[in-house]
Design a protein around this motif. Structure first.
Motif, PDB file in Angstrom:
ATOM      1  N   LEU A  32       0.590  -1.216   0.397  1.00 43.08           N
ATOM      2  CA  LEU A  32       0.013  -0.378  -0.161  1.00 43.08           C
ATOM      3  C   LEU A  32       0.484   1.564   0.061  1.00 43.08           C
ATOM      4  O   LEU A  32       0.380   2.363  -0.460  1.00 43.08           O
ATOM      5  CB  LEU A  32      -1.033   0.189   1.054  1.00 43.08           C
ATOM      6  N   SER A  33       2.165   1.331   0.944  1.00 49.49           N
ATOM      7  CA  SER A  33       2.717   2.655   1.060  1.00 49.49           C
ATOM      8  C   SER A  33       3.815   2.783  -0.477  1.00 49.49           C
ATOM      9  O   SER A  33       4.099   3.817  -0.894  1.00 49.49           O
ATOM     10  CB  SER A  33       4.114   1.997   1.873  1.00 49.49           C
ATOM     11  N   MET A  34       3.491   1.796  -1.563  1.00 50.32           N
ATOM     12  CA  MET A  34       4.230   2.213  -2.617  1.00 50.32           C
ATOM     13  C   MET A  34       3.360   1.439  -3.740  1.00 50.32           C
ATOM     14  O   MET A  34       3.152   1.949  -4.743  1.00 50.32           O
ATOM     15  CB  MET A  34       5.434   0.615  -2.940  1.00 50.32           C
ATOM     16  N   GLY A  35       1.657   1.988  -3.475  1.00 54.43           N
ATOM     17  CA  GLY A  35       1.037   2.552  -4.449  1.00 54.43           C
ATOM     18  C   GLY A  35       0.654   0.864  -5.240  1.00 54.43           C
ATOM     19  O   GLY A  35       0.112   0.780  -6.119  1.00 54.43           O
ATOM     20  N   GLY A  36       1.125  -0.404  -4.935  1.00 53.45           N
ATOM     21  CA  GLY A  36       0.805  -1.491  -4.909  1.00 53.45           C
ATOM     22  C   GLY A  36      -0.784  -2.051  -4.702  1.00 53.45           C
ATOM     23  O   GLY A  36      -1.696  -1.318  -4.023  1.00 53.45           O
ATOM     24  N   HIS A  37      -1.339  -3.379  -5.723  1.00 58.77           N
ATOM     25  CA  HIS A  37      -2.488  -4.017  -4.655  1.00 58.77           C
ATOM     26  C   HIS A  37      -2.026  -5.637  -4.006  1.00 58.77           C
ATOM     27  O   HIS A  37      -0.852  -5.084  -3.797  1.00 58.77           O
ATOM     28  CB  HIS A  37      -3.048  -3.660  -5.810  1.00 58.77           C
ATOM     29  N   LEU A  38      -2.841  -5.935  -3.649  1.00 59.94           N
ATOM     30  CA  LEU A  38      -3.288  -6.607  -2.639  1.00 59.94           C
ATOM     31  C   LEU A  38      -4.013  -8.539  -3.066  1.00 59.94           C
ATOM     32  O   LEU A  38      -4.938  -8.144  -3.570  1.00 59.94           O
ATOM     33  CB  LEU A  38      -3.908  -6.262  -1.054  1.00 59.94           C
ATOM     34  N   ARG A  39      -3.234  -8.960  -2.793  1.00 60.02           N
ATOM     35  CA  ARG A  39      -3.550 -10.714  -2.678  1.00 60.02           C
ATOM     36  C   ARG A  39      -3.247 -10.891  -0.894  1.00 60.02           C
ATOM     37  O   ARG A  39      -2.984 -11.244  -0.564  1.00 60.02           O
ATOM     38  CB  ARG A  39      -3.575 -11.489  -3.084  1.00 60.02           C
ATOM     39  N   VAL A  40      -5.129 -11.599  -1.003  1.00 57.83           N
ATOM     40  CA  VAL A  40      -4.965 -11.747   0.841  1.00 57.83           C
ATOM     41  C   VAL A  40      -5.826 -13.227   0.645  1.00 57.83           C
ATOM     42  O   VAL A  40      -6.723 -13.683  -0.365  1.00 57.83           O
ATOM     43  CB  VAL A  40      -6.047 -11.163   1.428  1.00 57.83           C
ATOM     44  N   GLY A  41      -6.245 -14.255   1.798  1.00 62.05           N
ATOM     45  CA  GLY A  41      -7.324 -15.547   1.506  1.00 62.05           C
ATOM     46  C   GLY A  41      -6.903 -16.601   2.276  1.00 62.05           C
ATOM     47  O   GLY A  41      -5.807 -16.926   2.923  1.00 62.05           O
TER      48      GLY A  41
END
Length: 285
Positions: A229-238
């Protein structure tokens, strides 16, 4: 974010792509009863995760005995379970389990997902080996191009970032022209789940990459999410990636994990993408 990695004009720049990976191939149902391992459980999971902020779902399929499978009718059944109940972008894993043969993994695209994972190299995976030899990578990539399935390039270490450059240089862009990758971090045998490792990976990405996300395995989940998030990226969770919500406290369901990162995104002034925004963002047909 550099000029060539900006989102399409139809997708606001503050949007956050959240992908949920609900099942995976490693955890046994007997060890984690809340893991969704049937089409019915998957459908309920997809609905809840969509409501919590997920836009894409990354699927590993289980058989009637809850074991990992690449059986084509079951792949299609799980894809239908998502599509009949939500508008989530469906991404099928072409990794399967570490024991699946390469030819079966190629057949995953016969289930007609919108997206597929494409791991860019062989990785020591705990005590096992996750095999992705170069001829398999190139065959899978060309098949995805022919079928107009958008790949998500999975990167377990920096050598695989270099391999992505090699692949794109030789075979061109994916269907739709956008290049999305996911750093899978914290796997025993791969890159560590640290901010420093993520910085190194992002700095090494080829110019053709238009977007990236990050996944932290186990205890690295929050560190990787915050760094991304701090670098402007996106996320995968699960629950494929982590089974505790905090030390000693089991995850109750996948939506709990999606809700947590959606809240982190809100703190970073990022708004979860809708599935339709994700389709435009990734150039999914």
């Amino acid at each position: 974010m550099s000029e060539d990695r900006r989102a399409p004009e139809s997708v606001p720049a503050d949007r956050l792509l959240i992908t949920v990976a609900p099942t995976g191939a490693e955890t046994a149902k007997a060890d984690c009863p809340q893991l969704p391992t049937t089409p019915e459980e998957l459908a309920a999971t997809a609905i809840a995760c969509r409501e919590a902020g997920a836009a894409m779902i990354h699927l590993h399929v289980r058989d009637r005995e809850h074991k990992p499978t690449l059986d084509l009718p079951l792949l299609r059944e799980w894809v239908a379970a998502v599509r009949d109940n939500t508008d989530l972008v469906v991404q099928l894993s072409t990794g399967g389990s570490v024991h699946d043969p390469l030819d079966k993994r190629l057949q995953v695209l016969d289930a007609e997902p919108e997206s597929c994972s494409l791991t860019m190299g062989t990785t020591n995976f705990g005590d096992d080996v996750f095999s992705n030899p170069w001829p398999f990578i190139t065959e899978l990539y060309q098949l995805a191009q022919e079928r107009q399935v958008v790949p998500e390039f999975e990167l377990f270490d920096l050598g695989q970032v270099h391999a992505l450059s090699r692949l794109l240089d030789k075979f061109g862009l994916p269907a739709g022209g956008r290049v999305h990758c996911d750093f899978v971090m914290g796997v025993p045998g791969g890159m560590p789940g640290t901010a420093a490792a993520l910085v190194a990976g992002v700095q090494t990405l080829p110019d053709a990459v238009t977007s990236w996300s990050a996944t932290g395995i186990g205890r690295t989940t929050l560190a990787v999410a915050l760094a991304s998030l701090s670098m402007g990226g996106h996320l995968r969770v699960g629950m494929e990636d982590v089974l505790t919500i905090k030390r000693g406290v089991p995850v109750e369901n996948n939506a709990q994990l999606v809700t947590r990162v959606a809240a982190l995104g809100e703190l970073a002034q990022r708004v979860p993408m809708s599935p339709d925004e994700a389709r435009a963002f990734l150039a999914v047909r």
